[in-house]
Design a protein around this motif. Structure first.
Motif, PDB file in Angstrom:
ATOM      1  N   GLY A   1     -15.677  60.961  69.051  1.00  0.00           N
ATOM      2  CA  GLY A   1     -15.550  60.316  68.061  1.00  0.00           C
ATOM      3  C   GLY A   1     -16.594  59.904  67.142  1.00  0.00           C
ATOM      4  N   PHE A   2     -17.602  58.939  67.516  1.00  0.00           N
ATOM      5  CA  PHE A   2     -18.772  58.146  67.501  1.00  0.00           C
ATOM      6  C   PHE A   2     -19.431  59.035  66.290  1.00  0.00           C
ATOM      7  CE2 PHE A   2     -23.437  56.574  66.379  1.00  0.00           C
ATOM      8  CZ  PHE A   2     -22.932  55.795  65.371  1.00  0.00           C
ATOM      9  N   TYR A   3     -20.199  59.897  67.332  1.00  0.00           N
ATOM     10  CA  TYR A   3     -21.594  61.544  67.060  1.00  0.00           C
ATOM     11  C   TYR A   3     -20.759  62.152  66.092  1.00  0.00           C
ATOM     12  CZ  TYR A   3     -23.603  58.998  71.063  1.00  0.00           C
ATOM     13  OH  TYR A   3     -24.821  58.145  71.516  1.00  0.00           O
ATOM     14  N   PRO A   4     -19.752  62.921  66.455  1.00  0.00           N
ATOM     15  CA  PRO A   4     -19.680  63.581  65.156  1.00  0.00           C
ATOM     16  C   PRO A   4     -18.837  62.999  64.324  1.00  0.00           C
ATOM     17  CG  PRO A   4     -17.503  64.021  67.290  1.00  0.00           C
ATOM     18  CD  PRO A   4     -19.082  62.921  67.921  1.00  0.00           C
ATOM     19  N   THR A   5     -18.674  62.005  63.636  1.00  0.00           N
ATOM     20  CA  THR A   5     -18.238  60.909  62.158  1.00  0.00           C
ATOM     21  C   THR A   5     -20.559  60.850  62.037  1.00  0.00           C
ATOM     22  OG1 THR A   5     -16.881  60.011  63.019  1.00  0.00           O
ATOM     23  CG2 THR A   5     -17.672  58.922  61.510  1.00  0.00           C
ATOM     24  N   PHE A   6     -21.235  60.310  62.946  1.00  0.00           N
ATOM     25  CA  PHE A   6     -22.385  60.233  62.509  1.00  0.00           C
ATOM     26  C   PHE A   6     -22.554  61.844  62.192  1.00  0.00           C
ATOM     27  CE2 PHE A   6     -26.909  60.345  63.372  1.00  0.00           C
ATOM     28  CZ  PHE A   6     -27.060  58.848  62.440  1.00  0.00           C
ATOM     29  N   TYR A   7     -23.054  62.693  62.729  1.00  0.00           N
ATOM     30  CA  TYR A   7     -23.656  64.123  62.365  1.00  0.00           C
ATOM     31  C   TYR A   7     -22.975  64.167  61.429  1.00  0.00           C
ATOM     32  CZ  TYR A   7     -26.827  62.830  66.284  1.00  0.00           C
ATOM     33  OH  TYR A   7     -27.612  62.229  67.514  1.00  0.00           O
TER      34      TYR A   7
END
Length: 251
Positions: free
Chosen positions: A114-120
Motif C-alpha cells: 500500500g504505502f510504499y508503492p503509492t509513494f515510489y
C-alpha cells in the motif's frame, strides 16, 4: 467527446474490484487505461474488456512489492504512450488482527503493498505529471479515519498515504498537479464474499450507511475517480473524498 479523451491513466490493482470499476469508468470517458496487477488471469480478462471500450488500453503484470521495479512501470507506460496524465494508487493487501497480535510481517505486508508503492510510484511519475499538469488519486479508508478494530496495520498504512498525499498536494500545486484521496465503501467481490460468510454483520453495517447501500465499483466509485481525473476538479487538491454513502461525515 469524453471527459478523459486520450488521457493516459495508470491504475494499480486494476484487474478487479474497485480498480476494475475505475478502469471501466475512465475508459468509457475516452482514457487510455493501463491496469497494473499481479494476477495475470484476471488482468488479461480485464484487458479484453477494456480494449473493447478503449482499444489502446492494456494490462501490465507487476508485483508492487518489488520496489526496485516500480519506476519501470512508469517508464514503460510513458515510453509506450508518450505521456502520463493520471496515476491511481489503489492496490493494497493486509491482514486483520488486533494490535496486540500484529507482527512485523503484518506491517510489512500492508506498507509494502500500500504505502510504499503509492509513494515510489508518485515519486517516479512526478516528472511526467509536471508535463501534463496531471492528477494523482490515492486511497484512504474508514478503517484509518475511524480506527476500526483489527485493522491496525491497514489503518496505519492508509493514514500514512493520506499524510503523504497532503504533503504532495502542497509541494506539487505549483506544477499544476492535483493530489486527492478517495475513501470508499464499495460492493467489491471481497464485500460480496463477506456478505455470504457473515450476512448478519454485513446487514448491520449496511443498515448504518445513510444512503442504505454499498457503492457500485463503477457507477459510484469509478465516476468520482473520473471527476478527480478530469478538468472538472482542477481547483481541488489535498482533499479526502468520502465516497461511502455518508458513513463518515468529516468535519
Amino acid at each position: 467527446m469524453g471527459k478523459l479523451d486520450e488521457k493516459v491513466a495508470i491504475i494499480t490493482g486494476g484487474a478487479g474490484g474497485i480498480g476494475s470499476g475505475m478502469a471501466k469508468a475512465m475508459a468509457k470517458e475516452g482514457a487510455i487505461v493501463v491496469i497494473v496487477d499481479l494476477n495475470e488471469e484476471t488482468g488479461k480478462a480485464m484487458e479484453k474488456e477494456l480494449q473493447a471500450i478503449s482499444p489502446k488500453s492494456m494490462f501490465m503484470q507487476a508485483n508492487l512489492m518489488d520496489r526496485e521495479n516500480l519506476p519501470n512501470i512508469i517508464k514503460t507506460v510513458v515510453e509506450k504512450y508518450g505521456k502520463l496524465n493520471v496515476l491511481v494508487n489503489n492496490a493494497h493487501a493486509s491482514k486483520q488482527v488486533t494490535i496486540e497480535d500484529i507482527t512485523q510481517d503484518d506491517l510489512d505486508l500492508s506498507f509494502n503493498t500500500g504505502f510504499y508503492p503509492t509513494f515510489y510510484l508518485m515519486q517516479a511519475a512526478l516528472p511526467y505529471l509536471k508535463e501534463t499538469k496531471g492528477n494523482v488519486i490515492n486511497f484512504a479508508s474508514g478503517a484509518g479515519i475511524n480506527g476500526h478494530e483489527t485493522q491496525g496495520s491497514y489503518a496505519a498504512a492508509k493514514e500514512a498515504i493520506r499524510g503523504i498525499s497532503r504533503v504532495a498536494a502542497n509541494e506539487w500545486g505549483r506544477f499544476g498537479i492535483n493530489v486527492n484521496i478517495i475513501s470508499p465503501i464499495a460492493n467489491s467481490p471481497g464485500v460480496q464474499a463477506w456478505a455470504k460468510a457473515q450476512p448478519e454483520y454485513y446487514e448491520a453495517v449496511r443498515s448504518k450507511i445513510p444512503l442504505g447501500r454499498f457503492g457500485d465499483v463503477e457507477e459510484d466509485i469509478g465516476r468520482v475517480a473520473v471527476f478527480l481525473a478530469s478538468e472538472d476538479s482542477q481547483y481541488m487538491t489535498g482533499q479526502t473524498f468520502m465516497v461511502d454513502g455518508g458513513s463518515i461525515m468529516l468535519h
